[in-house]
Design an enzyme around this catalytic site. Structure first.
Site, short mmCIF file in Angstrom:
data_model
loop_
_atom_site.label_atom_id
_atom_site.label_comp_id
_atom_site.label_asym_id
_atom_site.label_seq_id
_atom_site.Cartn_x
_atom_site.Cartn_y
_atom_site.Cartn_z
N ARG A 84 32.24 -33.65 130.01
CA ARG A 84 31.94 -35.04 129.64
C ARG A 84 32.29 -35.99 130.80
NH1 ARG A 84 34.22 -37.08 123.91
NH2 ARG A 84 36.25 -36.91 124.90
N ARG A 97 37.63 -38.50 131.81
CA ARG A 97 38.85 -38.94 131.15
C ARG A 97 39.97 -37.97 131.52
NH1 ARG A 97 37.69 -39.94 124.80
NH2 ARG A 97 39.60 -38.74 124.58
N ARG A 125 45.61 -30.13 124.10
CA ARG A 125 45.21 -30.89 122.90
C ARG A 125 44.84 -29.93 121.76
NH1 ARG A 125 40.55 -34.50 125.08
NH2 ARG A 125 40.58 -35.57 123.08
#
Ligand code: AMP
Length: 217
Positions: A123, A156, A167
Site C-alpha cells: 500500500r 505508512r 500488528r
C-alpha cells in the site's frame, strides 16, 4: 444500526465500513483515522499515540475508550454508527457494555495472514489527498508518484512488513478474544449483538452485498 467490524489489520474493514456507512446513512468511526488526524495536528493525544502506532502496538485503553465513547455522543450517531477498529481489547469491549452502549451486530472479516501482508506492504499513500495505491493491485502511472499531482507517495510506517507482523501478533493476542466474547451472551443482561463471520477475500462489492444480506438489507 450499531455495528462493530472486527478483523485483523488489512482485511478490508475500512473499505467495507465506508461502503456500509453510505448504504445505511450512519457514520463510520475509525479510531485509527481519529488517531492519525491527531498525530497530523500534533495535539497532545497525537503526541501520546504516535510511538504506539508507529511500532504496531495498541494505544492504551484509557485514551481510546474516551475517544470512541465521546464520538458516539455526537448527534450524527443518533441512528447508529459503524465502529471500524474499535473495540480492540476485552477492556474496550467491556467498557462499552458498562457504559450501556448497545451493539446490534458484530461482523468478523477474515483473510489469511499471507494475503494481509501482501495487501498492506504494497500500500502507498498520497498524504495530502489521502489517495491510496497498491504496487501490484492498483499501481500509480509512475512508480512512487501520485497520478494527479505527481507528488511522492509514502508508505505508512506501520505498513512496513516487520510492523505488519507485529500488528498481526497484537491482533491474535489482544483482539481475537473478542470473537468469543461476542459469540456468547453478554454479562448482566443487556442486548447481546448478533455475531456474523465472513471471508474478506474476493470482490469488494460482493463482500459488501454479503454484509448487507447478513443485516437483512
Ligand atoms: P488502524 O488504522 O485501525 O489499523 O489503526 C492504526 C493504529 O492506531 C493501530 O495499530 C493502533 O496503534 C491504533 N489504534 C487504532 N484503534 C485502536 C484501538 N481501538 N485500541 C488501541 N489502539 C488503536
Amino acid at each position: 444500526m450499531r455495528i462493530i467490524l472486527l478483523g485483523a489489520p488489512g482485511v478490508g474493514k475500512g473499505t467495507q465500513a465506508l461502503l456500509l456507512a453510505r448504504a445505511l446513512n450512519v457514520p463510520q468511526i475509525s479510531t485509527g483515522d481519529m488517531l492519525r488526524a491527531a498525530v497530523q495536528a500534533q495535539t497532545s493525544l497525537g503526541l501520546d499515540a504516535k510511538s504506539f502506532m508507529d511500532s504496531g502496538r495498541l494505544v492504551p485503553d484509557e485514551i481510546i475508550i474516551d475517544l470512541a465513547v465521546d464520538r458516539i455522543k455526537q448527534p450524527d450517531c443518533a441512528h447508529g454508527f459503524i465502529f471500524d477498529g474499535f473495540p480492540r481489547t476485552l477492556a474496550q469491549a467491556q467498557a462499552l457494555h458498562e457504559k450501556d452502549v448497545a451493539i446490534d451486530h458484530v461482523i468478523e472479516i477474515k483473510v489469511s495472514d499471507e494475503d494481509i501482508i501482501r495487501r498492506l506492504s504494497g500500500r502507498r499513500i498520497h498524504q495530502p489527498s489521502g489517495r491510496i495505491y497498491h504496487v501490484d493491485f492498483d499501481p500509480p502511472h509512475t512508480p512512487g508518484k501520485d497520478n494527479h499531482t505527481g507528488e511522492d507517495l509514502i508508505q505508512r510506517e506501520d505498513d512496513k512488513e516487520v510492523t505488519i507482523r507485529k500488528r498481526l501478533h497484537v491482533y491474535r493476542d489482544q483482539t481475537e478474544p473478542l470473537v468469543a466474547y461476542y459469540q456468547q451472551a453478554l454479562p448482566s443482561g443487556g442486548l447481546t449483538p448478533q455475531f456474523h463471520c465472513i471471508s474478506g477475500t474476493g470482490d469488494v462489492a460482493q463482500i459488501q452485498g454479503e454484509i448487507l444480506g447478513l443485516l437483512g438489507r
